[in-house]
Design a protein around this motif. Structure first.
Motif, short mmCIF file in Angstrom:
data_model
loop_
_atom_site.label_atom_id
_atom_site.label_comp_id
_atom_site.label_asym_id
_atom_site.label_seq_id
_atom_site.Cartn_x
_atom_site.Cartn_y
_atom_site.Cartn_z
N LEU A 119 -1.99 4.67 -1.76
CA LEU A 119 -3.24 4.09 -2.30
C LEU A 119 -3.22 4.09 -3.84
O LEU A 119 -3.78 3.17 -4.46
N TYR A 120 -2.61 5.08 -4.44
CA TYR A 120 -2.50 5.10 -5.89
C TYR A 120 -1.60 3.97 -6.38
O TYR A 120 -1.88 3.34 -7.42
N LYS A 121 -0.54 3.68 -5.65
CA LYS A 121 0.34 2.58 -6.03
C LYS A 121 -0.36 1.23 -5.90
O LYS A 121 -0.11 0.30 -6.69
N VAL A 122 -1.20 1.08 -4.89
CA VAL A 122 -1.89 -0.19 -4.69
C VAL A 122 -2.76 -0.54 -5.89
O VAL A 122 -2.94 -1.72 -6.23
N GLN A 123 -3.31 0.46 -6.56
CA GLN A 123 -4.18 0.20 -7.70
C GLN A 123 -3.43 -0.31 -8.93
O GLN A 123 -4.04 -0.88 -9.83
N GLY A 124 -2.11 -0.10 -8.99
CA GLY A 124 -1.35 -0.51 -10.16
C GLY A 124 -0.89 -1.95 -10.06
O GLY A 124 -0.53 -2.45 -8.99
N SER A 125 -0.88 -2.63 -11.19
CA SER A 125 -0.46 -4.04 -11.20
C SER A 125 1.05 -4.18 -11.03
O SER A 125 1.53 -5.17 -10.48
N THR A 126 1.84 -3.20 -11.50
CA THR A 126 3.29 -3.32 -11.39
C THR A 126 3.76 -3.26 -9.94
O THR A 126 4.73 -3.93 -9.57
#
Length: 404
Positions: A232-239
């Motif tokens: 879920l933390y990765k989903v928030q990032g644009s990269t």
């Protein structure tokens, strides 16, 4: 009025019946939950694999950092015991390494840490060693909390959780000793115990089983929380959304142990983008695939992901800790079948054993020269002749011939 009374009476009976059914359902669910919690310890092989994995990982970690032990944890560390004590006042951490500034005391603690990790891995007096291992990992982690990577954070949590589990029931020296004790106890008479002793023994078994099952549940929940929150933390990032996150990770100088290999992987942009999306998908979906056979391919792909992190980013401790943590989701039948497969492979590769020479008694009767195949006279072998000469009292008497 009579009809209204009958209707009210029928309604009350229906409510009582519904309440009885609900109470019975709740009682059945409670009994099933209590039986699952205290009936038998679950995932004993998985707990043993966790013990072996984390004990061996920390032993290798301490051996790898042995030349740098003084700069990381010892009196010569830039993070002095005084600074560590100030941090402990704010965070509440404790460490046995800060009890003395003596170099001899630190070397003694380091030697005891190595011995504790080895004995915990082997499963010798696992109950005591699990507590000592947790104290040791906590002390080393708190002493140099800013000097190590994120892999030891997970090892710290698992060391604390494994104290609750019966991680020495399988694949350990304790299990071997208990098997020998059970064999000797079965061969001899058992002394009758008092009812109080039996009750205490049963209560201890129930408590140990409940603690073990709760500990394994907490470990599984911790791994699910770790994967889910990371995804879920990765989903928030644009990269991660545009598929370039791994490209930037491969070009960080701090995580490039093999620059040529990182550059080679970075050239395949499509593969990097697919790997990034697949990483997010696996981490987010991981808690939802644990109750079916889909978890096996997911765990296999996660194994490949962690191996890639260990090689490309130079984080073997973190990758090893995650790989060992994934073992908690494999049932005991998987480890039993895996052990049987390994034994069959060893037997096939070792080949058939040496053929033993046939004994003299196993040699069939042979016909003498010029005799028919079915002659009654048996040929005396040299071995028999020598035995008869050495032991004349046991040799059979010779029958007289027809001409005597």
């Amino acid at each position: 009025m009579l009809n209204e009374a009958n209707v009210a009476k029928g309604g009350n009976e229906a409510r009582r019946a519904a309440l009885h059914v609900a109470d019975r359902w709740l009682a059945d669910r409670f009994s099933a939950g209590w039986g699952l919690l205290t009936g038998r310890p679950v995932s004993l092989y998985a707990a043993s694999v966790l013990r072996i994995g984390y004990g061996l990982l920390y032993l290798i970690f301490l051996l790898r950092e042995f030349p740098h032990r003084d700069e990381i944890w010892g009196p010569g560390s830039p993070w002095t015991p005084a600074l560590a004590g100030e941090l402990f006042e704010q965070t509440g951490w404790v460490s046995v390494l800060t009890l003395s500034d003596s170099r001899a005391y630190f070397e003694l603690c380091y030697a005891l840490a190595l011995v504790t990790s080895a004995l915990f891995t082997l499963g010798w007096r696992t109950r005591i060693m699990s507590v000592l291992f947790a104290v040791m990992v906590t002390s080393f982690h708190a002493r140099a909390i800013f000097m190590t990577d994120g892999g030891d954070n997970l090892i710290l949590l698992m060391a604390l959780y494994l104290v609750l589990t019966a991680c020495g029931r399988r694949l350990s020296l304790d299990a071997r000793r208990n098997r020998r004790k059970s064999v000797s106890a079965d061969s001899g008479p058992r002394a009758p115990g008092s009812p109080l002793a039996r009750q205490l023994r049963d209560s201890r078994t129930t408590l140990v089983t409940a603690l073990h099952n709760c500990g394994m549940f907490v470990i599984a929940a911790q791994v699910c929380l770790l994967y889910g929150s990371a995804g879920l933390y990765k989903v928030q990032g644009s990269t991660w959304g545009n598929g370039t996150a791994l490209h930037y990770a491969l070009n960080l100088e701090l995580f490039r142990p093999w620059p040529a290999l990182s550059n080679f992987v970075d050239e395949h942009t499509l593969v990097i983008a697919i790997a990034g999306y697949l990483t997010v998908l696996l981490q987010v979906a991981f808690p939802f695939v644990l109750f079916g056979r889909l978890k096996y391919p997911v765990l296999t792909m996660l194994l490949g992901m962690h191996l890639g992190i260990a090689v490309l980013m130079g984080l073997p401790l973190f990758s090893g800790a995650m790989i060992v943590a994934d073992a908690v989701f494999l049932p005991d039948r998987f480890y039993i079948r895996l052990a049987g497969l390994c034994r069959r492979l060893v037997r096939r590769t070792s080949g058939p054993g040496p053929v033993r020479a046939a004994s003299a008694g196993a040699v069939p009767a042979q016909a003498g020269p010029g005799d028919a195949l079915g002659s009654k006279h048996r040929a005396v072998l040299p071995a028999e002749r020598q035995d008869a000469h050495d032991r004349p009292e046991t040799a059979s008497p010779q029958l007289p011939s027809k001409g005597s």
